[in-house]
Design a protein around this motif. Sequence first.
Motif, PDB file in Angstrom:
ATOM      1  N   ARG A   1      14.424 -13.951  45.837  1.00  7.44           N
ATOM      2  CA  ARG A   1      16.083 -14.160  46.335  1.00  7.44           C
ATOM      3  C   ARG A   1      16.363 -14.455  47.056  1.00  7.44           C
ATOM      4  O   ARG A   1      16.453 -13.692  47.903  1.00  7.44           O
ATOM      5  N   THR A   2      16.716 -15.287  47.051  1.00  7.55           N
ATOM      6  CA  THR A   2      17.745 -16.369  48.260  1.00  7.55           C
ATOM      7  C   THR A   2      18.954 -16.875  48.333  1.00  7.55           C
ATOM      8  O   THR A   2      19.277 -17.384  47.480  1.00  7.55           O
ATOM      9  N   GLN A   3      20.016 -16.720  49.528  1.00  9.87           N
ATOM     10  CA  GLN A   3      20.895 -17.223  49.449  1.00  9.87           C
ATOM     11  C   GLN A   3      21.138 -17.216  50.700  1.00  9.87           C
ATOM     12  O   GLN A   3      20.610 -17.399  52.256  1.00  9.87           O
ATOM     13  N   GLN A   4      21.840 -18.625  51.323  1.00  9.48           N
ATOM     14  CA  GLN A   4      21.962 -19.615  52.086  1.00  9.48           C
ATOM     15  C   GLN A   4      23.572 -19.013  53.037  1.00  9.48           C
ATOM     16  O   GLN A   4      24.340 -18.026  52.158  1.00  9.48           O
TER      17      GLN A   4
ATOM     18  N   GLN B   1      29.244 -16.543  45.060  1.00  9.13           N
ATOM     19  CA  GLN B   1      28.095 -16.967  46.044  1.00  9.13           C
ATOM     20  C   GLN B   1      26.877 -17.618  45.108  1.00  9.13           C
ATOM     21  O   GLN B   1      26.559 -16.222  44.416  1.00  9.13           O
ATOM     22  N   LEU B   2      26.070 -18.686  45.097  1.00 10.70           N
ATOM     23  CA  LEU B   2      25.301 -19.134  44.451  1.00 10.70           C
ATOM     24  C   LEU B   2      24.165 -18.228  45.176  1.00 10.70           C
ATOM     25  O   LEU B   2      23.707 -18.431  45.909  1.00 10.70           O
ATOM     26  N   THR B   3      22.898 -17.383  44.051  1.00 14.61           N
ATOM     27  CA  THR B   3      21.954 -16.810  44.348  1.00 14.61           C
ATOM     28  C   THR B   3      20.742 -17.361  44.042  1.00 14.61           C
ATOM     29  O   THR B   3      21.010 -17.537  42.652  1.00 14.61           O
ATOM     30  N   GLN B   4      19.155 -18.171  44.617  1.00 16.40           N
ATOM     31  CA  GLN B   4      18.384 -18.743  43.275  1.00 16.40           C
ATOM     32  C   GLN B   4      18.243 -17.458  43.558  1.00 16.40           C
ATOM     33  O   GLN B   4      17.475 -16.339  44.255  1.00 16.40           O
TER      34      GLN B   4
ATOM     35  N   ALA C   1      21.940 -15.348  56.049  1.00 17.67           N
ATOM     36  CA  ALA C   1      21.370 -15.946  54.803  1.00 17.67           C
ATOM     37  C   ALA C   1      20.839 -14.593  54.323  1.00 17.67           C
ATOM     38  O   ALA C   1      20.257 -14.275  55.703  1.00 17.67           O
ATOM     39  N   ASN C   2      20.349 -14.816  53.621  1.00 17.52           N
ATOM     40  CA  ASN C   2      19.515 -13.397  52.791  1.00 17.52           C
ATOM     41  C   ASN C   2      18.418 -14.073  52.630  1.00 17.52           C
ATOM     42  O   ASN C   2      18.668 -14.904  50.843  1.00 17.52           O
ATOM     43  N   SER C   3      17.144 -13.157  52.490  1.00 13.49           N
ATOM     44  CA  SER C   3      16.516 -14.052  51.197  1.00 13.49           C
ATOM     45  C   SER C   3      15.453 -12.073  50.666  1.00 13.49           C
ATOM     46  O   SER C   3      14.948 -11.060  52.193  1.00 13.49           O
ATOM     47  N   HIS C   4      14.695 -11.683  50.333  1.00 13.75           N
ATOM     48  CA  HIS C   4      14.327 -10.873  49.504  1.00 13.75           C
ATOM     49  C   HIS C   4      13.782 -10.834  48.469  1.00 13.75           C
ATOM     50  O   HIS C   4      14.214 -11.601  47.182  1.00 13.75           O
TER      51      HIS C   4
END
Length: 321
Positions: free
Chosen positions: A134-137, A79-82, A114-117
């Motif tokens: 760091r952001t995941q959809q 899974q890609l993490t931005q 979704a996750n952002s931290h």
Amino acid sequence: MSRELARKVADAVLYEGYMLYPYRRSAIKNQQRWSFGILYPPAFEEVQSGTERSVMHSECLLEMKNRDAKLEGELRFLQLTQIGDDREEGIERSVEFSMPLPGDWHTVPFTLPANSHLGSLMDDSGRTIGTVKRTQQELSGTATVLSEPVGDGVIKLTVEVINESRCDSTRRDRNSALQRSLLSAHTILSLSHGEFISLLDPPAHLRDAVSRCKNVGNFPVLIGEEGERDMMLCSPIVLYDYPQIAPESAGDFYDATEMDEMLTLRVMTLTDEEKTEVRNSDERVRDLLQRTEETAREQLMRTHGTIRGLRPTTPSQKESA
């Protein structure tokens, strides 16, 4: 059951093409994510047009030894993490499932919210110098398994993985779709009290049944030690039965189909500025650079001129040489 060997091969599949030499984000070949086995969200326009897919379909055969036969499976993907505005990294994900054989439909839904931290930002020495977002959809999908008898003690196994993630209709670019995709998706199937049938070299009485197996986006091969038949890898890369990692390889290079020796030499030619950019990219690529810098001579000695085996030549071959 050689789980360690199977895991090494599966990891090579998982990270094949993860980052290409010269391992820098500024390199043209790394401007677009490249890997095998990408399952895009179904609303992505290239899925709609038929040039990409959101489904992986696997079929294979197995023979039960007794009524205690049981299947265990694991879907694996990245899974890609931005990271900030200009970096990405892949995070390993897995979905496990099991069922007795013979069985009926078995569906395992999965959702990664979704996750952002904020995470730490470090310099080359490992010192924290700030924070980065760091952001995941959200990712969602299903893994469905069906077993059906096709002969005396012979079962046809069907495994279907579907990416059901939503794709923003106002953002149809590939990079946005990749944030909601399963990258390098593959499954590892393990069997107790039974044996899988090779799709490449089936016994004569099962060749017709094997020919009717349909595989889309992957191909199942036997995995483990030669002769074992209790594990199958449904790989997005076409492999032969019992693939192995070369014992001379010091570690992953990620660059699809390239030789370790050639990549070691290429890494050694990177300038100091290019190495700095590599260190500021992905943790796995940083480790690759460090390993190569520290053990380049040993790596080249192991890989250069390696001979897998020798066989005698016939007189006719000598004369024609």
